[in-house]
Design a protein around this motif. Structure first.
Motif, PDB file in Angstrom:
ATOM      1  N   ALA A 223     -32.961 -27.100 -13.991  1.00  0.00           N
ATOM      2  CA  ALA A 223     -33.195 -27.412 -12.582  1.00  0.00           C
ATOM      3  C   ALA A 223     -34.657 -27.745 -12.353  1.00  0.00           C
ATOM      4  CB  ALA A 223     -32.786 -26.231 -11.700  1.00  0.00           C
ATOM      5  N   PHE A 225     -37.420 -28.178  -9.134  1.00  0.00           N
ATOM      6  CA  PHE A 225     -37.704 -27.958  -7.718  1.00  0.00           C
ATOM      7  C   PHE A 225     -38.891 -28.837  -7.331  1.00  0.00           C
ATOM      8  CE2 PHE A 225     -35.321 -24.300  -9.012  1.00  0.00           C
ATOM      9  CZ  PHE A 225     -34.572 -23.932  -7.892  1.00  0.00           C
ATOM     10  N   ASP A 706     -28.695 -26.324  -5.485  1.00  0.00           N
ATOM     11  CA  ASP A 706     -28.962 -27.578  -4.803  1.00  0.00           C
ATOM     12  C   ASP A 706     -28.158 -27.624  -3.511  1.00  0.00           C
ATOM     13  OD1 ASP A 706     -29.541 -30.093  -3.955  1.00  0.00           O
ATOM     14  OD2 ASP A 706     -28.512 -31.150  -5.580  1.00  0.00           O
ATOM     15  N   ARG A 708     -28.140 -29.500  -1.122  1.00  0.00           N
ATOM     16  CA  ARG A 708     -27.755 -30.814  -0.623  1.00  0.00           C
ATOM     17  C   ARG A 708     -26.267 -31.076  -0.806  1.00  0.00           C
ATOM     18  NH1 ARG A 708     -32.375 -34.557  -3.299  1.00  0.00           N
ATOM     19  NH2 ARG A 708     -31.798 -33.251  -5.083  1.00  0.00           N
ATOM     20  N   ARG A 709     -25.620 -30.318  -1.698  1.00  0.00           N
ATOM     21  CA  ARG A 709     -24.179 -30.452  -1.886  1.00  0.00           C
ATOM     22  C   ARG A 709     -23.407 -30.012  -0.650  1.00  0.00           C
ATOM     23  NH1 ARG A 709     -22.117 -30.302  -7.435  1.00  0.00           N
ATOM     24  NH2 ARG A 709     -23.790 -30.945  -8.826  1.00  0.00           N
ATOM     25  N   GLU A 722     -33.056 -34.313   4.730  1.00  0.00           N
ATOM     26  CA  GLU A 722     -32.828 -33.597   3.479  1.00  0.00           C
ATOM     27  C   GLU A 722     -32.493 -32.134   3.734  1.00  0.00           C
ATOM     28  OE1 GLU A 722     -32.614 -34.342   0.414  1.00  0.00           O
ATOM     29  OE2 GLU A 722     -33.705 -36.167  -0.041  1.00  0.00           O
ATOM     30  N   GLN A 724     -33.158 -28.517   2.228  1.00  0.00           N
ATOM     31  CA  GLN A 724     -34.205 -27.963   1.378  1.00  0.00           C
ATOM     32  C   GLN A 724     -34.075 -26.451   1.291  1.00  0.00           C
ATOM     33  OE1 GLN A 724     -37.884 -29.284   3.153  1.00  0.00           O
ATOM     34  NE2 GLN A 724     -37.516 -31.435   2.678  1.00  0.00           N
ATOM     35  N   THR A 739     -36.836 -29.606  -2.476  1.00  0.00           N
ATOM     36  CA  THR A 739     -35.523 -30.131  -2.830  1.00  0.00           C
ATOM     37  C   THR A 739     -35.301 -29.880  -4.322  1.00  0.00           C
ATOM     38  OG1 THR A 739     -36.483 -32.325  -3.241  1.00  0.00           O
ATOM     39  CG2 THR A 739     -35.566 -31.909  -1.046  1.00  0.00           C
ATOM     40  N   VAL A 740     -34.062 -30.027  -4.754  1.00  0.00           N
ATOM     41  CA  VAL A 740     -33.706 -29.654  -6.123  1.00  0.00           C
ATOM     42  C   VAL A 740     -32.961 -30.793  -6.798  1.00  0.00           C
ATOM     43  CG1 VAL A 740     -32.558 -27.928  -7.568  1.00  0.00           C
ATOM     44  CG2 VAL A 740     -33.499 -27.266  -5.351  1.00  0.00           C
ATOM     45  N   THR A 741     -33.250 -30.984  -8.073  1.00  0.00           N
ATOM     46  CA  THR A 741     -32.490 -31.894  -8.925  1.00  0.00           C
ATOM     47  C   THR A 741     -31.940 -31.096 -10.101  1.00  0.00           C
ATOM     48  OG1 THR A 741     -33.894 -33.784  -8.356  1.00  0.00           O
ATOM     49  CG2 THR A 741     -32.545 -33.976 -10.342  1.00  0.00           C
ATOM     50  N   LEU A 742     -30.624 -31.168 -10.303  1.00  0.00           N
ATOM     51  CA  LEU A 742     -30.005 -30.540 -11.467  1.00  0.00           C
ATOM     52  C   LEU A 742     -29.980 -31.583 -12.568  1.00  0.00           C
ATOM     53  CD1 LEU A 742     -27.117 -28.597  -9.676  1.00  0.00           C
ATOM     54  CD2 LEU A 742     -29.466 -27.878 -10.147  1.00  0.00           C
TER      55      LEU A 742
END
Length: 870
Positions: A223, A225, A706, A708-709, A722, A724, A739-742
């Motif tokens: 992950a 951040f 995340d 955002r899902r 967004e 967050q 924000t997060v990216t997997l």
């Protein structure tokens, strides 16, 4: 299958010996009184024309249809007029004779149609042709160039267009209302809000660690951040080398900090227990102005070896003395200390009774200025007949000029009395909320009053006369209310049969609120989990640890009751290389104040725009826990801070920057340590391992990492920007929004490592898993709103203030930051401020308690204005 069909001449091959039979299928429409609703189906069956000898085509027939074979056919006879009106018809509604179509209950497969569609269908009434059919039945034929399906699709398109128009209209109205509220200047958004709690928590046996569960998953998630605002690093963060306040270096953030943020989201999403609350917490409130006729001043006379007082000497009489009459005995006003002993020449003393304050009976005896010559300081041992002076905080007396600030003096008795059982513990707990207590840590002991290291705090009185400048005066020095007392210290007590009780540092100090947390939850199942065999969803994944006391045979000992986690966060989340960091001196980071019942308790009856609740009573704050508590006010929910931060160079000073009126570094009053920030725009990465979890647990874990899902689940489309999460410290100041990216997921069957042939697991497929969240989950719209980056305007996020944003300037910042003024004005106990002009002398009603807007409210603005008078 017996059905009605529409039969036409010719077939797919245009063989005149073949006819088409198109069965009619049920329409998703019902008409009052009609037993069957039909629409032309899509299935076409070709049969020999000999079946239709003697029948005119095209036409409607009743028939038996089985395995694409047509059985008996019965023509439905229609009149020529009806046939003419029915030209082009592609649907039939079959019902009983004599029925009038006056209303319709429209249904679509799986869900009801909107009422507006029913109205549209009723508007087609002239085009529903009534005809006679065999068997004394009556038919209704759908007339028009479009089929029912086409009409249905048209309705959907019109509704979608109308929905967008309404949505845009509401958005315009919301923007206009927000602009108007911002223009007013008296409106603000509190830095935090509350997401509603579930009605109950379902607890079950966890997966366990002894063996792999069927279909269990094991693996890791990488992950990243991405910081949208600067992140405040931990208190103990130290740069790698000496340098200035701005530098470049690689940063490592403890994984435990990220774990806490992820777990808090997981708890909301899975309707889990409140894992970090203190079920026995009961707040302490500032008491209203009143004189307890049973209370008296006392002096601590004996101490136990552990530093706790055991006996006090009480007083038989109390006189209130203007502080200025005592100042002449000391080199400076600060020399007047709480616990100072004096003597009176009672032949010279001039005492008068004083009446009422704020509608409360506070009758007391006050020494007049003419009696100043009667005072002398006392030295030596405590003696009966001496008087002890008690100096308390003057923070709530700003309306009075310094000449009207009094200190209490009590006439000492001859004997000591013990403290009652529990009195000392009660006093220490009430001290815990004092400004003298740092991070809830009470002092373990205190030097005696006669010791040079005696712990005192200067009492400053601040008063602004009408038309004048603010005045600051030192009244004296009070004893620190840090949970400790020393021999010779003065304190208020209430004598009782079993000893002195009710210890206080001032006549009106602190009182206990009613009903602890565990009595204010919707259900006991929300209490923290303690049974490893019955856990909430969050504790079943993240585990729990409980320290509990063991049996009487081992007093003072504790043991751990725990369940191990299935998720392991790394020791650190790290930047890829050197990033920008800087040291700042932040404004005070205020600790949570759950005692503020107007915000921390739910008030479902409060309505916009003022969000007032409770019945106002002079001198009785309805914001206190236990006041106006029918029915019992529940905990408001889980606390979340809004995202949003103004630019650092905003004018006037944004909330994340320190204002000039706060004590500077080196000032004894400065309790705010400097902190390091990591600049926005940087990224922290780390690998999270999981073991032996279910697919549902995996899906919720992805969503907690995340958020955002959540967009895919939010049917109300609450999120406008967004979604967050918060990392690090300083959340009330807008720090740590990310924000997060997997980036990568590696998953294997949990039992596969123990078998030669493991079941294949498609990681990409798992990444698409949707968490099983009901569309009507009560927490869903609130959480989405709380995590949205621009749910509220950043330039109005501020702790409650009585100021006006439009007239705020640097020289007004101190008054602007005095949040207690808002709570005092709208606690449900105080009168409104006096009117100006001709109505200045008019009586003012008591203001009602003002509460937080519910998170589902379109506007989160609060106002500090009073409502218009009738």
């Amino acid at each position: 299958m017996r059905c009605i069909a529409y039969v036409t001449a010719g077939g797919p091959s245009e063989d005149k010996e073949i006819v088409e039979v198109t069965p009619l299928t049920p329409l998703p429409v019902q008409v009052d009184g009609f037993t069957q609703v039909l629409s032309q189906g899509r299935e076409v069956v070709a049969v020999s024309a000999e079946w239709l000898e003697g029948n005119e085509l095209p036409g409607y027939f009743e028939l038996d249809l089985e395995d694409d074979m047509v059985g008996v056919l019965t023509r439905l006879e229609l009149t020529p007029t009806s046939l003419l009106r029915g030209k082009g018809a592609n649907a039939l509604l079959v019902g009983d004779p004599g029925v009038e179509v006056t209303s319709m209950d429209t249904r679509s497969p799986g869900f009801p149609l909107p009422e507006s569609w029913r109205d549209r269908l009723l508007q087609r009434k002239p085009e529903l042709a009534a005809v006679e059919a065999s068997g004394h039945r009556r038919l209704l034929i759908w007339i028009g160039p479009t089929s029912y399906e086409q009409w249905y699709d048209g309705c959907r398109r019109r509704d979608a267009q109308r929905s967008e128009e309404i949505k845009e209209g509401k958005a315009r109205a919301a923007r206009l209302e927000q602009d108007q509220l911002i223009t007013a200047g008296t409106n603000f958004v509190n830095p935090y809000t509350f997401v509603p709690l579930p009605a109950s928590v379902y607890k079950t046996a966890p997966n366990g660690h002894a063996q792999a569960i069927a279909g269990g998953l094991t693996g890791y998630i990488d992950a990243a951040f991405h910081l949208q605002t600067p992140m405040m690093l931990a208190n103990d963060f130290q740069p790698e080398a000496d340098g200035g306040s701005e530098r470049q270096q690689a940063v490592r953030v403890p994984g435990s900090a990220v774990r806490g943020a992820v777990r808090s989201l997981y708890e909301v999403m899975t309707e889990s227990c409140l894992s970090v609350i203190d079920p026995d917490y009961r707040p302490v409130h500032r008491a209203t102005i009143q004189v307890d006729p049973e209370a008296c001043l006392a002096v601590v006379t004996r101490m136990a070896p552990d530093g706790s007082p055991t006996h006090v000497r009480t007083t038989s009489e109390v006189i209130w003395i203007p502080a200025k009459l005592l100042h002449s005995h000391f080199a400076s006003p600060a020399g007047l200390r709480s616990g100072q002993r004096i003597r009176f020449d009672e032949t010279k003393a001039s005492v008068r009774p004083f009446g009422k304050v704020a509608g409360r009976d506070v009758t007391r005896n006050e020494l007049e200025e003419a009696g100043a010559d009667s005072i002398t300081l006392a030295d030596g041992e405590l003696a009966s007949g001496d008087w002890v002076v008690h100096v308390a905080d003057a923070g709530t007396k700003g309306l009075h000029p310094v000449g009207r600030i009094f200190v209490a003096a009590g006439k000492l008795d001859a004997t000591d009395i013990p403290l009652a059982v529990g009195a000392w513990d009660d006093y220490r707990e009430r001290c815990r909320g004092s400004q003298d207590v740092q991070q809830g840590q009470l002092a373990s002991g205190a030097p005696a009053w006669s010791d040079s290291a005696w712990s005192g705090v200067p009492v400053e009185h601040v008063h602004t006369p009408k038309g004048g400048r603010k005045q600051r005066n030192i009244i004296g020095t009070r004893r620190k209310s840090d949970g400790a007392l020393g021999e010779g210290d003065s304190v208020w007590v209430t004598p009782a049969a079993d000893g002195a009780t009710g210890l206080k540092v001032s006549a009106s100090w602190r009182v206990w609120g009613k009903m602890p947390v565990h009595d204010r939850l919707p259900d006991k199942s929300l209490l923290p989990c303690t049974n490893p065999d019955a856990l909430c969803p969050a504790c079943a994944l993240f585990g729990f640890i409980e320290q509990r006391r063991v049996t009487r045979q081992r007093p003072g000992k504790t043991e751990q009751n725990a369940y191990a986690s299935h998720v392991r966060f790394p020791a650190f989340f790290e930047t890829d290389g050197p990033v920008g960091i800087r040291e700042i001196h932040p404004p005070p980071l205020r600790s949570p104040r759950p005692s503020a019942g107007s915000f921390y308790l739910a008030h479902p009856q409060a309505q916009p725009p003022l969000w007032e609740s409770g019945k106002a009573r002079l001198g009785q704050p309805t914001s206190h826990w236990g006041a106006d508590d029918t029915p019992v006010r529940k905990i408001a929910g889980r606390k979340f801070y809004w995202h949003g931060q103004e630019p650092w160079d905003s004018d006037p000073t944004p909330r994340q920057r320190r204002r000039d009126h706060y004590p500077a570094p080196g000032d004894p009053k400065n309790k705010d340590a400097k902190r390091w920030l990591m600049d926005a725009g940087n990224t922290l990465t780390g690998r999270i391992h999981f073991e032996n979890i279910t697919r549902d647990q995996f899906a919720f874990l992805l969503m907690a990492l995340d958020p955002r899902r959540l967009r895919d689940l939010d049917t109300n489309d609450t999120a406008t920007e967004e979604l967050q999460t918060h990392l690090g410290g300083g959340k009330p100041l807008g720090f740590g929004s990310a924000t997060v990216t997997l980036m990568h997921v590696a998953v294997e069957d949990a039992a596969g490592r123990y078998r030669e042939t493991a079941d294949a697991v498609d990681s990409e497929e798992l990444m698409e898993l949707k968490a099983p969240v009901p569309p009507d989950a009560p927490w869903l719209p609130g959480l989405v709103k709380a995590l949205t980056s621009e749910a509220v305007p950043a330039n109005r996020i501020w702790y409650p203030t009585m100021g006006n944003f439009n007239s705020r300037s640097e020289d007004q910042q101190e008054a602007f930051d005095e949040s207690y003024a808002f709570y005092a004005a709208f606690s449900g106990a105080n009168k409104r401020k006096g009117a100006s002009g001709a109505n200045r002398s008019a009586p003012r009603p008591v203001s009602r308690m003002r509460t937080l807007p519910r998170i589902d409210a379109p506007s989160q603005f609060m106002t500090n204005e009073y409502p218009q008078e009738n």
